[in-house]
Design a protein around this motif. Structure first.
Motif, mmCIF file in Angstrom:
data_model
loop_
_atom_site.group_PDB
_atom_site.id
_atom_site.type_symbol
_atom_site.label_atom_id
_atom_site.label_comp_id
_atom_site.label_asym_id
_atom_site.label_seq_id
_atom_site.Cartn_x
_atom_site.Cartn_y
_atom_site.Cartn_z
ATOM 1 N N ASP A 96 -2.751 54.693 45.743
ATOM 2 C CA ASP A 96 -2.180 54.296 44.453
ATOM 3 C C ASP A 96 -1.985 52.787 44.484
ATOM 4 O O ASP A 96 -1.004 52.279 45.052
ATOM 5 N N GLY A 97 -2.931 52.051 43.910
ATOM 6 C CA GLY A 97 -2.867 50.596 43.959
ATOM 7 C C GLY A 97 -2.992 50.106 45.390
ATOM 8 O O GLY A 97 -3.961 50.416 46.082
ATOM 9 N N GLN A 98 -2.003 49.343 45.848
ATOM 10 C CA GLN A 98 -2.023 48.826 47.215
ATOM 11 C C GLN A 98 -1.226 49.706 48.172
ATOM 12 O O GLN A 98 -0.962 49.315 49.301
ATOM 13 N N ARG A 99 -0.874 50.877 47.712
ATOM 14 C CA ARG A 99 -0.165 51.830 48.562
ATOM 15 C C ARG A 99 -1.070 53.007 48.931
ATOM 16 O O ARG A 99 -1.924 53.429 48.143
ATOM 17 N N LEU A 100 -0.838 53.514 50.125
ATOM 18 C CA LEU A 100 -1.617 54.637 50.622
ATOM 19 C C LEU A 100 -0.656 55.659 51.234
ATOM 20 O O LEU A 100 0.172 55.304 52.080
ATOM 21 N N ARG A 101 -0.751 56.902 50.796
ATOM 22 C CA ARG A 101 0.092 57.978 51.319
ATOM 23 C C ARG A 101 -0.752 58.876 52.212
ATOM 24 O O ARG A 101 -1.825 59.331 51.799
ATOM 25 N N ALA A 102 -0.285 59.135 53.425
ATOM 26 C CA ALA A 102 -1.098 59.861 54.406
ATOM 27 C C ALA A 102 -0.277 60.933 55.109
ATOM 28 O O ALA A 102 0.872 60.695 55.500
ATOM 29 N N GLY A 103 -0.891 62.097 55.295
ATOM 30 C CA GLY A 103 -0.289 63.143 56.101
ATOM 31 C C GLY A 103 -0.275 62.736 57.565
ATOM 32 O O GLY A 103 -1.160 62.011 58.039
ATOM 33 N N THR A 104 0.701 63.218 58.303
ATOM 34 C CA THR A 104 0.899 62.725 59.665
ATOM 35 C C THR A 104 -0.048 63.340 60.689
ATOM 36 O O THR A 104 -0.069 62.906 61.844
ATOM 37 N N ALA A 105 -0.851 64.321 60.303
ATOM 38 C CA ALA A 105 -1.846 64.857 61.231
ATOM 39 C C ALA A 105 -3.105 64.000 61.256
ATOM 40 O O ALA A 105 -3.966 64.177 62.121
ATOM 41 N N ALA A 115 -7.963 52.872 53.959
ATOM 42 C CA ALA A 115 -7.363 51.659 53.405
ATOM 43 C C ALA A 115 -8.433 50.602 53.158
ATOM 44 O O ALA A 115 -8.439 49.928 52.110
ATOM 45 N N ALA A 116 -9.342 50.453 54.100
ATOM 46 C CA ALA A 116 -10.414 49.463 53.952
ATOM 47 C C ALA A 116 -11.274 49.770 52.736
ATOM 48 O O ALA A 116 -11.596 48.883 51.928
ATOM 49 N N GLU A 117 -11.657 51.028 52.597
ATOM 50 C CA GLU A 117 -12.511 51.416 51.477
ATOM 51 C C GLU A 117 -11.820 51.211 50.129
ATOM 52 O O GLU A 117 -12.474 50.978 49.108
ATOM 53 N N ALA A 118 -10.464 51.293 50.134
ATOM 54 C CA ALA A 118 -9.696 51.080 48.905
ATOM 55 C C ALA A 118 -9.345 49.609 48.699
ATOM 56 O O ALA A 118 -8.682 49.265 47.713
ATOM 57 N N GLY A 119 -9.787 48.736 49.616
ATOM 58 C CA GLY A 119 -9.486 47.314 49.492
ATOM 59 C C GLY A 119 -8.041 46.976 49.811
ATOM 60 O O GLY A 119 -7.485 46.024 49.249
ATOM 61 N N ILE A 120 -7.423 47.743 50.714
ATOM 62 C CA ILE A 120 -6.043 47.483 51.124
ATOM 63 C C ILE A 120 -6.065 46.831 52.502
ATOM 64 O O ILE A 120 -6.471 47.440 53.489
ATOM 65 N N ARG A 121 -5.624 45.587 52.553
ATOM 66 C CA ARG A 121 -5.637 44.833 53.803
ATOM 67 C C ARG A 121 -4.289 44.947 54.505
ATOM 68 O O ARG A 121 -3.245 44.943 53.878
ATOM 69 N N GLY A 122 -4.330 45.083 55.835
ATOM 70 C CA GLY A 122 -3.090 45.135 56.615
ATOM 71 C C GLY A 122 -2.985 46.348 57.510
ATOM 72 O O GLY A 122 -2.052 46.460 58.308
ATOM 73 N N LEU A 123 -3.946 47.286 57.404
ATOM 74 C CA LEU A 123 -3.915 48.492 58.228
ATOM 75 C C LEU A 123 -5.096 48.560 59.189
ATOM 76 O O LEU A 123 -5.298 49.577 59.855
ATOM 77 N N ALA A 124 -5.878 47.492 59.284
ATOM 78 C CA ALA A 124 -7.054 47.500 60.155
ATOM 79 C C ALA A 124 -6.677 47.684 61.623
ATOM 80 O O ALA A 124 -7.474 48.205 62.412
ATOM 81 N N PHE A 125 -5.458 47.277 62.005
ATOM 82 C CA PHE A 125 -5.053 47.414 63.398
ATOM 83 C C PHE A 125 -5.025 48.860 63.865
ATOM 84 O O PHE A 125 -5.167 49.146 65.060
ATOM 85 N N PHE A 192 2.233 53.760 53.143
ATOM 86 C CA PHE A 192 1.992 52.404 53.610
ATOM 87 C C PHE A 192 1.671 51.495 52.424
ATOM 88 O O PHE A 192 1.204 51.958 51.391
ATOM 89 N N GLU A 193 1.897 50.212 52.622
ATOM 90 C CA GLU A 193 1.527 49.237 51.604
ATOM 91 C C GLU A 193 0.879 48.031 52.270
ATOM 92 O O GLU A 193 1.346 47.550 53.305
ATOM 93 N N GLY A 194 -0.212 47.566 51.686
ATOM 94 C CA GLY A 194 -0.879 46.380 52.194
ATOM 95 C C GLY A 194 -1.135 45.399 51.072
ATOM 96 O O GLY A 194 -0.542 45.502 49.995
ATOM 97 N N GLU A 195 -1.998 44.468 51.328
ATOM 98 C CA GLU A 195 -2.356 43.467 50.335
ATOM 99 C C GLU A 195 -3.780 43.714 49.848
ATOM 100 O O GLU A 195 -4.570 44.377 50.515
#
Length: 325
Positions: A96-105, A115-125, A192-195
């Motif tokens: 949802d925009g720059q936010r990503l909701r993920a199940g813990t499994a 996140a990368a495919e959605a253009g959200i930077r900050g989760l590549a680590f 999560f939220e990225g840029e």
């Protein structure tokens, strides 16, 4: 083999939708490929099913949670009680925009790629962390200068009484490789939220992370990842190396020569082999530097009957060697 208590559990929880299986090998689901069975392995259908189980389980039945098994050492006697392993019901990703909701499994790498495919930077680590999102929350997992606390907005968890909680970043009490939430709470979802970023550039960053891991870590071995936390002002691998432990072996377990903060199972090790090796390394580092290394790998379960655990394993090994000499 443990007594089969699945019938007792089904009788106590007739509306349970998840799967219960008795005396299930945990070596098959851990990256070390060692350890005994779970008395019962429970895979809940979804968060509501998990909450139902926790609310209605018999009070004398212990519960332990495992993720992908990447940072886990199971002792050879297995794990009494119920081991909970989250599955497909906890594997959804929503953007949802720059936010990503993920199940813990979900594996960390899948979340970084989404996140990368959605253009959200900050989760590549997360590309460099071989675990699940649940594990990342539990230990504030990090790599390459970033940690979970740097991108988490909130998390959902179920407590031992079956109550569902929504936790803010501040609630999590994150410090280095530590989460302040009670250990018996089970995380079910993270937001999560990225840029905003360019997908191609983010994927390139992820490839660089992957290349670094392949060149510097024994990722193709049966290992549990980083064994010890970095003490303040020190690198664990340097302390292990300075103590002369690079390449050290106990039975089928060995300190990696590529990266000596990794233990590897290269010759059909037992859980006791791995734990003894780790404790022997800790003892040698303490003797050489005066610094106590703390385990980053989680150890669960019981040993074979009559066998010790923890520091007693290193003391036993040292005594045997002293007698032989």
């Amino acid at each position: 083999m443990f007594p089969d208590i699945t019938g007792e559990l089904i009788a106590a929880m007739p509306d349970l939708r998840g799967r219960l299986s008795a005396n299930t090998s945990l070596a098959d689901v851990t990256w070390f490929r060692v350890g005994g069975p779970a008395q019962v392995l429970f895979t809940p259908a979804d968060e509501a099913d998990l909450a139902y189980f926790l609310k209605h389980r018999p009070g004398d039945v212990a519960v332990q949670v495992v993720g992908l098994g990447s940072n886990l050492l199971v002792r050879d006697g297995g794990v009494p009680g119920v081991v909970i392993r989250l599955g497909r019901g906890f594997g959804e990703i929503k953007v949802d925009g720059q936010r990503l909701r993920a199940g813990t499994a979900l594996p960390d790498v899948k979340v970084s790629r989404a996140a990368a495919e959605a253009g959200i930077r900050g989760l590549a680590f997360y590309r460099g962390i071989p675990g699940s999102i649940g594990g990342a929350l539990r230990m504030n997992a990090g790599a390459h200068g970033r940690e979970t606390k740097d991108c988490l907005v909130s998390a959902r968890a179920v407590d031992p009484q079956g109550n569902i909680h929504v936790l803010s970043l501040a609630d999590m009490g994150f410090t280095y490789r530590h989460c302040g939430i009670q250990k018996d709470w089970i995380f079910t979802e993270a937001t999560f939220e990225g840029e905003r970023g360019d997908p191609a550039e983010i994927l390139k960053e992820m490839d660089e992370v992957a290349d670094y891991r392949e060149k510097n870590q024994p990722i193709k071995e049966r290992t549990g990842g980083s064994t010890f936390k970095n003490p303040d002002g020190h690198s664990a691998w340097k302390l292990v190396d300075q103590a002369g432990c690079r390449g050290m072996r106990v039975g089928g377990a060995k300190v990696s020569e590529m990266h000596c903060n990794f233990l590897i199972n290269d010759k059909q090790a037992t859980g006791e082999d791995v734990e003894t090796l780790g404790e022997t390394v800790r003892a040698r580092v303490l003797a050489q530097s005066g610094i106590t290394l703390n385990w980053e790998i989680i150890r669960i379960g019981v040993p074979k009957p009559g066998r010790p655990t923890g520091e007693a394993l290193a003391a036993e090994r040292a005594a045997i060697h002293a007698n032989q000499n």
